[in-house]
Each structure stands twice: as C-alpha cells, then as structure tokens.
Write a protein that holds these residues in place. Structure first.
Motif, PDB file in Angstrom:
ATOM      1  N   HIS A 150       0.831  -1.208   0.000  1.00 15.12           N
ATOM      2  CA  HIS A 150       0.000   0.000   0.000  1.00 15.12           C
ATOM      3  C   HIS A 150       0.863   1.255   0.000  1.00 15.12           C
ATOM      4  O   HIS A 150       0.566   2.234  -0.699  1.00 15.12           O
ATOM      5  N   LEU A 151       1.920   1.248   0.793  1.00 17.63           N
ATOM      6  CA  LEU A 151       2.793   2.418   0.853  1.00 17.63           C
ATOM      7  C   LEU A 151       3.512   2.630  -0.477  1.00 17.63           C
ATOM      8  O   LEU A 151       3.736   3.772  -0.905  1.00 17.63           O
ATOM      9  N   CYS A 152       3.895   1.521  -1.152  1.00 19.57           N
ATOM     10  CA  CYS A 152       4.477   1.640  -2.495  1.00 19.57           C
ATOM     11  C   CYS A 152       3.462   2.250  -3.457  1.00 19.57           C
ATOM     12  O   CYS A 152       3.772   3.170  -4.223  1.00 19.57           O
ATOM     13  N   ARG A 153       2.250   1.727  -3.396  1.00 20.18           N
ATOM     14  CA  ARG A 153       1.205   2.196  -4.320  1.00 20.18           C
ATOM     15  C   ARG A 153       0.833   3.646  -4.062  1.00 20.18           C
ATOM     16  O   ARG A 153       0.687   4.438  -5.010  1.00 20.18           O
ATOM     17  N   ASP A 154       0.692   4.012  -2.787  1.00 24.90           N
ATOM     18  CA  ASP A 154       0.227   5.362  -2.444  1.00 24.90           C
ATOM     19  C   ASP A 154       1.361   6.369  -2.316  1.00 24.90           C
ATOM     20  O   ASP A 154       1.108   7.543  -2.040  1.00 24.90           O
ATOM     21  N   ALA A 155       2.620   5.914  -2.525  1.00 21.88           N
ATOM     22  CA  ALA A 155       3.790   6.800  -2.446  1.00 21.88           C
ATOM     23  C   ALA A 155       3.824   7.543  -1.109  1.00 21.88           C
ATOM     24  O   ALA A 155       3.874   8.771  -1.046  1.00 21.88           O
ATOM     25  N   GLU A 156       3.812   6.777  -0.023  1.00 18.96           N
ATOM     26  CA  GLU A 156       3.909   7.333   1.327  1.00 18.96           C
ATOM     27  C   GLU A 156       5.216   6.885   1.975  1.00 18.96           C
ATOM     28  O   GLU A 156       5.629   5.726   1.833  1.00 18.96           O
ATOM     29  N   VAL A 174      12.223   5.727   4.710  1.00 20.80           N
ATOM     30  CA  VAL A 174      12.444   5.450   3.295  1.00 20.80           C
ATOM     31  C   VAL A 174      11.220   5.831   2.476  1.00 20.80           C
ATOM     32  O   VAL A 174      10.115   6.008   3.000  1.00 20.80           O
ATOM     33  N   GLU A 175      11.450   5.932   1.170  1.00 20.31           N
ATOM     34  CA  GLU A 175      10.374   6.068   0.198  1.00 20.31           C
ATOM     35  C   GLU A 175      10.265   4.723  -0.517  1.00 20.31           C
ATOM     36  O   GLU A 175      11.071   4.399  -1.382  1.00 20.31           O
ATOM     37  N   PRO A 176       9.291   3.879  -0.125  1.00 18.68           N
ATOM     38  CA  PRO A 176       9.209   2.521  -0.677  1.00 18.68           C
ATOM     39  C   PRO A 176       8.882   2.523  -2.171  1.00 18.68           C
ATOM     40  O   PRO A 176       8.077   3.315  -2.642  1.00 18.68           O
ATOM     41  N   HIS A 177       9.550   1.632  -2.901  1.00 16.21           N
ATOM     42  CA  HIS A 177       9.389   1.572  -4.355  1.00 16.21           C
ATOM     43  C   HIS A 177       8.698   0.279  -4.809  1.00 16.21           C
ATOM     44  O   HIS A 177       7.658   0.326  -5.446  1.00 16.21           O
ATOM     45  N   ARG A 178       9.290  -0.866  -4.490  1.00 16.89           N
ATOM     46  CA  ARG A 178       8.721  -2.156  -4.896  1.00 16.89           C
ATOM     47  C   ARG A 178       9.110  -3.238  -3.900  1.00 16.89           C
ATOM     48  O   ARG A 178      10.116  -3.144  -3.201  1.00 16.89           O
ATOM     49  N   LEU A 179       8.282  -4.284  -3.867  1.00 12.27           N
ATOM     50  CA  LEU A 179       8.619  -5.510  -3.161  1.00 12.27           C
ATOM     51  C   LEU A 179       9.160  -6.513  -4.178  1.00 12.27           C
ATOM     52  O   LEU A 179       8.649  -6.605  -5.292  1.00 12.27           O
ATOM     53  N   VAL A 180      10.199  -7.233  -3.798  1.00 12.60           N
ATOM     54  CA  VAL A 180      10.762  -8.274  -4.657  1.00 12.60           C
ATOM     55  C   VAL A 180      10.746  -9.572  -3.858  1.00 12.60           C
ATOM     56  O   VAL A 180      11.205  -9.609  -2.711  1.00 12.60           O
ATOM     57  N   ARG A 205      12.949  -8.464   8.542  1.00 18.48           N
ATOM     58  CA  ARG A 205      13.682  -7.702   9.552  1.00 18.48           C
ATOM     59  C   ARG A 205      13.087  -6.314   9.765  1.00 18.48           C
ATOM     60  O   ARG A 205      13.653  -5.501  10.489  1.00 18.48           O
ATOM     61  N   ILE A 206      11.954  -6.041   9.122  1.00 19.36           N
ATOM     62  CA  ILE A 206      11.317  -4.726   9.207  1.00 19.36           C
ATOM     63  C   ILE A 206      10.199  -4.739  10.250  1.00 19.36           C
ATOM     64  O   ILE A 206       9.353  -5.638  10.253  1.00 19.36           O
ATOM     65  N   THR A 207      10.201  -3.737  11.127  1.00 11.87           N
ATOM     66  CA  THR A 207       9.093  -3.523  12.066  1.00 11.87           C
ATOM     67  C   THR A 207       8.601  -2.093  11.868  1.00 11.87           C
ATOM     68  O   THR A 207       9.268  -1.132  12.289  1.00 11.87           O
ATOM     69  N   PRO A 208       7.456  -1.902  11.206  1.00  7.52           N
ATOM     70  CA  PRO A 208       6.960  -0.540  10.940  1.00  7.52           C
ATOM     71  C   PRO A 208       6.736   0.239  12.229  1.00  7.52           C
ATOM     72  O   PRO A 208       6.332  -0.323  13.254  1.00  7.52           O
ATOM     73  N   LYS A 209       7.003   1.548  12.145  1.00 14.55           N
ATOM     74  CA  LYS A 209       6.780   2.449  13.264  1.00 14.55           C
ATOM     75  C   LYS A 209       5.921   3.619  12.782  1.00 14.55           C
ATOM     76  O   LYS A 209       6.424   4.694  12.481  1.00 14.55           O
ATOM     77  N   PRO A 210       4.583   3.399  12.700  1.00 13.67           N
ATOM     78  CA  PRO A 210       3.696   4.477  12.242  1.00 13.67           C
ATOM     79  C   PRO A 210       3.789   5.679  13.183  1.00 13.67           C
ATOM     80  O   PRO A 210       4.295   5.547  14.308  1.00 13.67           O
ATOM     81  N   PRO A 211       3.279   6.849  12.745  1.00 14.45           N
ATOM     82  CA  PRO A 211       2.502   7.029  11.509  1.00 14.45           C
ATOM     83  C   PRO A 211       3.388   7.108  10.272  1.00 14.45           C
ATOM     84  O   PRO A 211       4.562   7.475  10.353  1.00 14.45           O
ATOM     85  N   HIS A 212       2.782   6.765   9.105  1.00 12.53           N
ATOM     86  CA  HIS A 212       3.479   6.853   7.843  1.00 12.53           C
ATOM     87  C   HIS A 212       3.213   8.212   7.192  1.00 12.53           C
ATOM     88  O   HIS A 212       2.342   8.956   7.613  1.00 12.53           O
ATOM     89  N   GLY A 213       3.967   8.473   6.129  1.00 10.01           N
ATOM     90  CA  GLY A 213       3.783   9.727   5.428  1.00 10.01           C
ATOM     91  C   GLY A 213       4.923  10.688   5.743  1.00 10.01           C
ATOM     92  O   GLY A 213       5.808  10.400   6.562  1.00 10.01           O
ATOM     93  N   PRO A 214       4.935  11.832   5.068  1.00  7.44           N
ATOM     94  CA  PRO A 214       3.946  12.290   4.096  1.00  7.44           C
ATOM     95  C   PRO A 214       4.127  11.609   2.737  1.00  7.44           C
ATOM     96  O   PRO A 214       5.024  10.776   2.560  1.00  7.44           O
ATOM     97  N   ARG A 215       3.272  11.981   1.779  1.00  2.00           N
ATOM     98  CA  ARG A 215       3.402  11.459   0.428  1.00  2.00           C
ATOM     99  C   ARG A 215       4.631  12.049  -0.246  1.00  2.00           C
ATOM    100  O   ARG A 215       5.108  13.121   0.133  1.00  2.00           O
ATOM    101  N   PHE A 216       5.128  11.320  -1.246  1.00  7.75           N
ATOM    102  CA  PHE A 216       6.307  11.787  -1.985  1.00  7.75           C
ATOM    103  C   PHE A 216       6.088  11.556  -3.478  1.00  7.75           C
ATOM    104  O   PHE A 216       5.196  10.790  -3.884  1.00  7.75           O
ATOM    105  N   THR A 217       6.875  12.210  -4.285  1.00 11.06           N
ATOM    106  CA  THR A 217       6.829  12.011  -5.729  1.00 11.06           C
ATOM    107  C   THR A 217       7.692  10.805  -6.078  1.00 11.06           C
ATOM    108  O   THR A 217       8.895  10.800  -5.804  1.00 11.06           O
TER     109      THR A 217
END
Length: 329
Positions: A150-156, A174-180, A205-217
């Motif tokens: 979702h973060l890749c898709r929404d550019a957050e 980070v600015e997430p791009h793709r999952l491989v 090895r990733i543990t998200p630490k919300p909140p996410h954002g802001p959006r990016f180009t």
C-alpha cells in the motif's frame, strides 16, 4: 437436506466457473426448475455468497464481490495469504500447478470483498518475482506485506526499525518503491531518505513504526530489472569479496544449481556462462564455487586463483596421507 446441500455446492461451482449464467441454463445443468434455481440463489445469498441477478431476456446470474467473506473459515489475513500463495504458485512454472492455481485464484478473487481485493491488487502490482524452487524460509506476516505494498502504491514514506544481519537494530525512513520476492525471502527496494541512496531491506527484519507519510513524488527505480538488481545486491554487493568465474556449462544448466540469492549468471556463448557472486573471504568463495559441482575457470580476482591452488594443495596432501595410512585390519 443432503440433496439440497449438494445442489447448492454444485450451483456455487457453476457460478464460479463462468462469469454469467442464465436461469434456464442453470436449471438444465442442475436438473431442477427455474423457480428452484431462484430459491437456491437466495440460500447462497443468506450464506454470504454475493450472487447478482440481471432481469430480462438477456439477464442472468453472476457471482459478485460482497461486503464480507463468504463462510470459507478464512479471516482477512488468511484470505490475502491464500491469494498471494496462489499467484506465486501460478508463476513458479511447476508442471500441473500453474493452471490449477490460476483457476483457484480466479474463483477466490471473484468473492473477495473490495477491501481485500484492493490489498491483493496492490501487493501484486508492486511485487517483482525472482522465483526458483526451494524450501521457504523467513516467514513474513501477510499484513506486513500488504502494508508495504500500500505504501508503495500510495507513495507514502515508511518509518521502521530494521535489524541488520548482526542483530543490530536501527531506525530508517524510506520512500518505498517495490517488493521483490524470491523463493526464500521478501525484499523491499526503497530510497533511503537519510542516506540519499537506494537500499534493499529484508522484509522479515522490518518492524513498521507508524505514523506513515507524508506522500512523496515517486522516483525512477534503481534499475529496469529489479529482480536482477536485488539478486546482485544480496548475492554480491553485500559481501566484501567479489568474484567472476566462467562456468563451462550452458546458462540453463548452471541456473539449476545457482539460486538468485547465491549469484547472478550471464550468458557467455552457447556452452558457457559467467557467475558473479560474493563471499566474506576468498576461502569461502572457493568452497561455494566447488560445491556447485561444475567445471569452471577463474576470471577475477587474481587472488581467487591462488586460493583455488591452496585448496588443491591441501586436498592433495590429505589424499596422500589417507592413501599412505595402512588399511584397517
């Protein structure tokens, strides 16, 4: 009651097999009247299966997407996991599995609620396969995968805690791009905001630490072939020692022995290919190459040739000692 239940299952199977059926066709297939078909459709709706009906001569019955999952005994994360697993199996190229997985996935996606269909769609759209047969390791929660997709898709932007190979934890933005995905692990390719460079992270090895954002180009990715980019990163760039050897077998034969996480292969004529890989040191590199069981010649570095010679001398000495020892009586 058993006859009715069996007919309902048959009706559900027919609705899943095609996009739309006329009432007359269903009645003929089931050997009942059109009125019985209407009653059975109502029963399916009561059970949670969304069956749409179009009136008129050109109308019919169609299995649609409902507001909740039908009674498959799957919660949201389990449904996503099944959908992802089916799509992965469909792309594995295993005889007899791909076609069945596609059919099963089509049936499942027909009845997924919108909220789950969007999650699966995002995960598929922002995942690059790098697959090969092998036992899966490093399990990842489906909820984490879909969150990253979702973060890749929404550019957050994503903030998370990351554990290195040595177990040291640190914060990243980070600015997430793709999952491989490989047969063994999931990786996130992302632009590291603090380091101002592209990085590849193991998802387990990733543990998200919300909140996410802001959006990016969104940026242009680090490579057109992301699977090859990640393969080079995890098999070569991650190590201090790099090597290139020519394997004296065709590329397709070498690919059966070398996984994408162990090295990258390049064609070198019809009967050879080049393996590029990494290791902590030259001794480990030699063992890694020898375990492939393939004829080879060293291209680089020069020190690898000496390491091969040293190993040869050690093996020769071991053989001499072994043959010189009297046989056990």
């Amino acid at each position: 009651m058993l006859e009715t239940s069996a007919r309902l299952l048959r009706l559900l199977s027919l609705l899943q097999a095609h996009r739309e059926w006329s009432g007359a066709d269903l009645a003929e297939r089931l050997g009942v009247t059109a009125r019985t078909v209407r009653r059975d459709v109502d029963r399916l709706r009561e059970l949670g299966y969304p069956v749409n009906a179009s009136p008129g001569t050109g109308g019919g019955y169609q299995l649609g997407a409902g507001a909740r999952l039908p009674p498959l005994l799957l919660d949201d994360d389990e449904a996503v996991a099944v959908a992802v697993g089916l799509r992965t199996a469909a792309g594995q190229g295993i005889e007899g599995i791909g076609e069945s997985s596609v059919r099963a996935l089509a049936k499942l996606e027909q009845v997924l609620p919108d909220r789950l269909r969007h999650r699966v769609s995002a995960l598929n759209a922002f995942t690059v396969p790098m697959l090969r047969d092998g036992p899966p390791v490093s399990p990842v929660e489906p909820a984490l995968l879909t969150e990253l997709a979702h973060l890749c898709r929404d550019a957050e932007r994503l903030r998370f805690e990351y554990r290195t190979h040595e177990g040291v934890a640190g914060r990243r933005t980070v600015e997430p791009h793709r999952l491989v995905c490989t047969e063994r692990r999931w990786y996130l390719v992302a632009w590291d905001v603090d380091r101002e460079d592209w990085r590849t992270f193991r998802v387990d090895r990733i543990t998200p630490k919300p909140p996410h954002g802001p959006r990016f180009t969104p940026r242009e990715g680090p490579a057109e072939d992301l699977a090859a980019h990640v393969s080079r990163g995890v098999s070569t760039r991650a190590y201090a020692t790099h090597s290139a050897v020519r394997l004296l077998v065709p590329l397709h034969e070498a690919a059966e022995r070398v996984s994408p996480s162990a090295g990258t292969l390049e064609p070198d004529g019809e009967h050879a290919c080049v393996l590029r890989s990494g290791a902590p040191n030259l001794d480990v590199m030699v063992v890694h190459i020898m375990l492939l069981g393939l004829p080879f010649e060293v291209l680089e570095p020069a020190g690898l040739t000496e390491a091969v010679r040293t190993l040869r001398d050690r093996l020769d000495a071991a053989l001499e000692r072994s043959t010189a020892r009297p046989a056990a009586g």
